[in-house]
Design a protein around this motif. Sequence first.
Motif, PDB file in Angstrom:
ATOM      1  N   ASN A 142     -12.491   9.127  -5.115  1.00 62.65           N
ATOM      2  CA  ASN A 142     -11.315   8.678  -5.017  1.00 62.65           C
ATOM      3  C   ASN A 142     -11.988   7.851  -3.687  1.00 62.65           C
ATOM      4  O   ASN A 142     -11.237   8.413  -2.874  1.00 62.65           O
TER       5      ASN A 142
ATOM      6  N   ALA B  32      -4.509   6.100   6.323  1.00 63.43           N
ATOM      7  CA  ALA B  32      -4.125   5.167   5.018  1.00 63.43           C
ATOM      8  C   ALA B  32      -3.521   3.823   5.518  1.00 63.43           C
ATOM      9  O   ALA B  32      -3.689   2.918   4.630  1.00 63.43           O
TER      10      ALA B  32
ATOM     11  N   ARG C 136       0.611  -0.889  -0.237  1.00 64.42           N
ATOM     12  CA  ARG C 136      -0.107   0.162   0.086  1.00 64.42           C
ATOM     13  C   ARG C 136       1.149   1.632  -0.352  1.00 64.42           C
ATOM     14  O   ARG C 136       1.598   1.518   0.984  1.00 64.42           O
TER      15      ARG C 136
ATOM     16  N   ARG D 161      -9.939   5.968  -1.732  1.00 63.13           N
ATOM     17  CA  ARG D 161      -8.351   5.681  -1.210  1.00 63.13           C
ATOM     18  C   ARG D 161      -7.268   7.072  -1.430  1.00 63.13           C
ATOM     19  O   ARG D 161      -7.257   7.036  -1.322  1.00 63.13           O
ATOM     20  N   SER D 162      -8.565   8.076  -1.408  1.00 58.96           N
ATOM     21  CA  SER D 162      -7.851   9.178  -1.402  1.00 58.96           C
ATOM     22  C   SER D 162      -8.088   9.575   0.307  1.00 58.96           C
ATOM     23  O   SER D 162      -9.021   9.989   0.642  1.00 58.96           O
TER      24      SER D 162
ATOM     25  N   TRP E 184      -2.396   5.126  -2.181  1.00 58.88           N
ATOM     26  CA  TRP E 184      -3.595   5.542  -1.385  1.00 58.88           C
ATOM     27  C   TRP E 184      -3.252   7.259  -1.972  1.00 58.88           C
ATOM     28  O   TRP E 184      -1.414   7.251  -2.272  1.00 58.88           O
TER      29      TRP E 184
ATOM     30  N   GLU F 269      -0.894  -1.080  -4.353  1.00 57.92           N
ATOM     31  CA  GLU F 269      -2.580  -0.495  -3.570  1.00 57.92           C
ATOM     32  C   GLU F 269      -2.275   1.387  -3.131  1.00 57.92           C
ATOM     33  O   GLU F 269      -1.850   1.410  -2.354  1.00 57.92           O
TER      34      GLU F 269
ATOM     35  N   GLU G 224       0.313   0.961  -9.612  1.00 57.85           N
ATOM     36  CA  GLU G 224      -0.952   0.384  -9.824  1.00 57.85           C
ATOM     37  C   GLU G 224      -0.412  -0.765 -10.688  1.00 57.85           C
ATOM     38  O   GLU G 224      -0.914  -2.161 -10.567  1.00 57.85           O
TER      39      GLU G 224
END
Length: 298
Positions: A38, A59, A3, A40-41, A29, A27, A22
Amino acid sequence: MKRVLITGLQGFTGHYMARELEQHGYEVWGLGDVPSDNPRSVVANLLDLPSLKEAVAKAQPNYVVHLAGIAFVGHGQPKAFYDVNLVGSRNLLEALAPVAAGLACVLLASSANVYGNLQEGLLSEAKPVEPANDYAVSKLAMEYMAKLWIPKIPVVIARPFNYTGVGQSDSFLIPKIVSHFVRKQSTIELGNMDVWREFNDVRDVVHAYRTLLEAKPVGQIINVCSSNLVSLRGALQMASELTGQTIEARVNPEFVRANEVLKLGGDNSLLKQYVSEWAPRGLHETLAWMLHSAALKS
């Protein structure tokens, strides 16, 4: 775990960095001060430490690429360089300290501007630093500050030389040239036409950043460069050959530095120890990509 948290995800380099990571199973963020759709923001301002700590805690990154900052040397507010590039970076590292046990690598993007404009040839990391403007001083100060955190946080510092690509602001040299050709302008104002510099491809730069994240050379400062120099006159000629157009270049004295070094680039010997199969694109390929993209949008 793979991540990764990217600051400045919505910026020019951020988009390419996210795509690179990616494609290699990360993953991704993003951290920024503007809300995003998003999921993941995470929203935080680099100058607001409490919100930054909250965002990092959410995160829980294993890797961090710190791209956020003010990058245009001609930015009109010198204080902003220090606020964002220095204090903001320090706040980020402080916010990362509580999750340090889970961090494999934190890459901070500095700048080759720290070497200044007085040294000739291909510069290695061992060359003296001689920053010549507030932007460069703020980046060098960030480097020194970051060293204070290395016992706690696995920091790597990258010093990229000039790079460009689709999406970069027209305030930068190569996008300015591309824009003039796409709009079929008859003239363009530039500086000294006979200076030689690196004009690397953003796709190669983010490849190098990813590889450095994975190599984890903690505590190192590493040039991200190709060592391939092109003159400003040569860049203009390439664009002319690719488009079949001719533009008259006029030298604007305001764009010419006193005692300007004619040939300046980076020594990538250290980078190649960590980035395998380093074969950066030439400017001709990058220009063709940028001209094609710009023409499609016009």
